[in-house]
Motif scaffolding. Sequence first.
Motif, short mmCIF file in Angstrom:
data_model
loop_
_atom_site.label_atom_id
_atom_site.label_comp_id
_atom_site.label_asym_id
_atom_site.label_seq_id
_atom_site.Cartn_x
_atom_site.Cartn_y
_atom_site.Cartn_z
N LEU A 59 0.87 -1.18 0.08
CA LEU A 59 -0.06 -0.13 0.06
C LEU A 59 1.02 1.26 0.04
O LEU A 59 1.77 1.34 0.77
CB LEU A 59 -0.85 0.00 1.20
CG LEU A 59 -1.65 -1.26 1.50
CD1 LEU A 59 -2.33 -1.02 2.83
CD2 LEU A 59 -2.79 -1.69 0.60
N HIS A 66 -3.08 11.74 2.08
CA HIS A 66 -2.75 10.57 1.84
C HIS A 66 -1.95 9.66 2.69
O HIS A 66 -2.09 8.66 3.20
CB HIS A 66 -1.96 10.31 0.27
CG HIS A 66 -2.53 11.03 -0.85
ND1 HIS A 66 -1.85 11.71 -2.09
CD2 HIS A 66 -4.19 11.51 -0.98
CE1 HIS A 66 -2.97 12.23 -2.63
NE2 HIS A 66 -4.09 12.33 -2.11
N LEU A 73 -3.01 6.25 5.08
CA LEU A 73 -2.06 5.07 5.25
C LEU A 73 -1.85 4.67 6.76
O LEU A 73 -1.81 3.64 6.94
CB LEU A 73 -0.97 5.18 4.09
CG LEU A 73 -0.22 3.80 4.19
CD1 LEU A 73 -1.11 2.62 3.76
CD2 LEU A 73 1.00 3.95 3.16
N ALA A 114 -4.76 3.18 8.31
CA ALA A 114 -4.86 1.82 8.03
C ALA A 114 -3.58 1.14 8.86
O ALA A 114 -4.03 0.10 9.39
CB ALA A 114 -4.54 1.57 6.37
N LEU A 161 3.67 -1.25 3.97
CA LEU A 161 3.34 0.01 3.85
C LEU A 161 4.26 0.98 3.49
O LEU A 161 5.45 1.33 3.99
CB LEU A 161 2.80 0.70 5.36
CG LEU A 161 2.03 -0.37 6.17
CD1 LEU A 161 1.97 -0.19 7.67
CD2 LEU A 161 0.51 -0.08 5.85
N TYR A 196 -1.22 -1.00 -4.06
CA TYR A 196 -2.41 -0.20 -4.49
C TYR A 196 -2.11 1.20 -3.60
O TYR A 196 -1.18 1.32 -3.08
CB TYR A 196 -3.78 -0.69 -3.76
CG TYR A 196 -4.22 -2.24 -4.39
CD1 TYR A 196 -5.01 -2.31 -5.18
CD2 TYR A 196 -3.47 -3.22 -3.61
CE1 TYR A 196 -5.61 -3.34 -5.61
CE2 TYR A 196 -3.93 -4.54 -4.04
CZ TYR A 196 -4.77 -4.43 -5.35
OH TYR A 196 -5.49 -5.91 -5.53
N ALA A 197 -2.79 2.21 -4.47
CA ALA A 197 -2.61 3.70 -3.89
C ALA A 197 -4.05 4.36 -4.24
O ALA A 197 -4.80 4.12 -4.92
CB ALA A 197 -1.53 4.12 -4.64
N PHE A 228 -7.99 1.05 2.34
CA PHE A 228 -6.65 0.43 2.45
C PHE A 228 -6.84 -0.90 3.18
O PHE A 228 -6.23 -1.94 3.10
CB PHE A 228 -5.78 1.17 2.98
CG PHE A 228 -5.06 2.06 1.78
CD1 PHE A 228 -4.65 1.78 0.58
CD2 PHE A 228 -4.84 3.66 2.46
CE1 PHE A 228 -4.13 2.76 -0.12
CE2 PHE A 228 -4.29 4.28 1.51
CZ PHE A 228 -3.91 3.92 0.20
#
Length: 387
Positions: A74, A107, A111, A114, A130, A160-161, A376
């Motif tokens: 991620l 952003h 993260l 998550a 991460l 993924y982003a 996420f």
Amino acid sequence: MPVINRIADFAADMTAWRQHLHTIPELEFDCHQTAAFVAERLREFGVDELHEGIAKTGIVAIINGQGDGPTIGLRADMDALPIPEETGLAYASTHPGKTHACGHDGHTTMLLGAARYLAETRNFSGRVALIFQPAEEEGGGADIMVREGILDRFDIAQVYALHNAPGHAEGSFYTAPGPLMAAVDTFEIHIQGRGGHGAMPHETIDPVMAACGIAQAIQTIVSRNHYALDDLVVSVTQIHTGTVNNVIPDTAYLNGTVRTFDPAVQKMVMRRMREIVAGQAASYGVTAELDYQVGYPATINDAAKTEFAAEVAREVSGAANVVGDGGREMGAEDFSYMLEKRPGSYLFIGQGDSAGLHHPKYNFNDEIAPVGASFFARIVEKAQPVA
């Protein structure tokens, strides 16, 4: 928007993290304060591994799940823009001339949210990596992290982003399989003439007229050398020359951007630009040098991973709030380097009504951070369920 309950519980913490990050915007690879803040939070969360100093200030943190399994990546970008902030916020930038005008502070926060949840629950198999990346706006930090071996070193199988999207409904998602964003190249043209008195142009070799001729001729690449139904943008964005009204200068400078999806189209643009610059220079009697710089490649989503990501987004935000085939656009993104090496997907999350990206009045909407963090987290839990 049904976010994960535990993530909703610490939404206020996420807002505090994001607003702190907003006060300390940093450029390109020099994300030292940002990376230090991220690393401190990750240690508090109890991640299993913390790897710092990748691509200078990048971080990869590992959280182990339950039992064996693959590693899912991620990614969040951390850098800001060299734009003076005009929001008037209490938590506005404390670094003059720099601001988080693209939402990378948000952003990073999503993260981190998550990460906190995944470190607490570990309701997945295998591992999650991460990836906190510097230099998305300029410098290609994703490329450097890939070159420094993070995908192989941490055995990352898919990536993924997310990116926020002003003007789209708060907490909604959209993406597309296959080509999503364009490749981006930059060109510079340096023109050398011979200056003189503005009243005696016959004694000069005028670089101003040459610059105008080159700028106009470049526009014919799209209109006359390219099939109209294929995507292509060629934009001259800067012309610099001259100092006063009665002096013809010695030199002129042009700069601009090229956006493509097809490598064959990209090569055609490069060829035609060389021909045009040389031909126009000869016609005006100047010398001209073209510096064409190939930049980020096109962002190409894996079709199967994108379908999966859209389904996860629908679980988080509801089917009516997710568009899985939203088409492509001419913006660019260096996450493309990771997608060249691993299957995965890049999605946009709606920011609601706000100033546009890269605008001095832009500010990330903290209400969507728990939504992105939940996306996420659910990507990991759905992709790698506990056996």
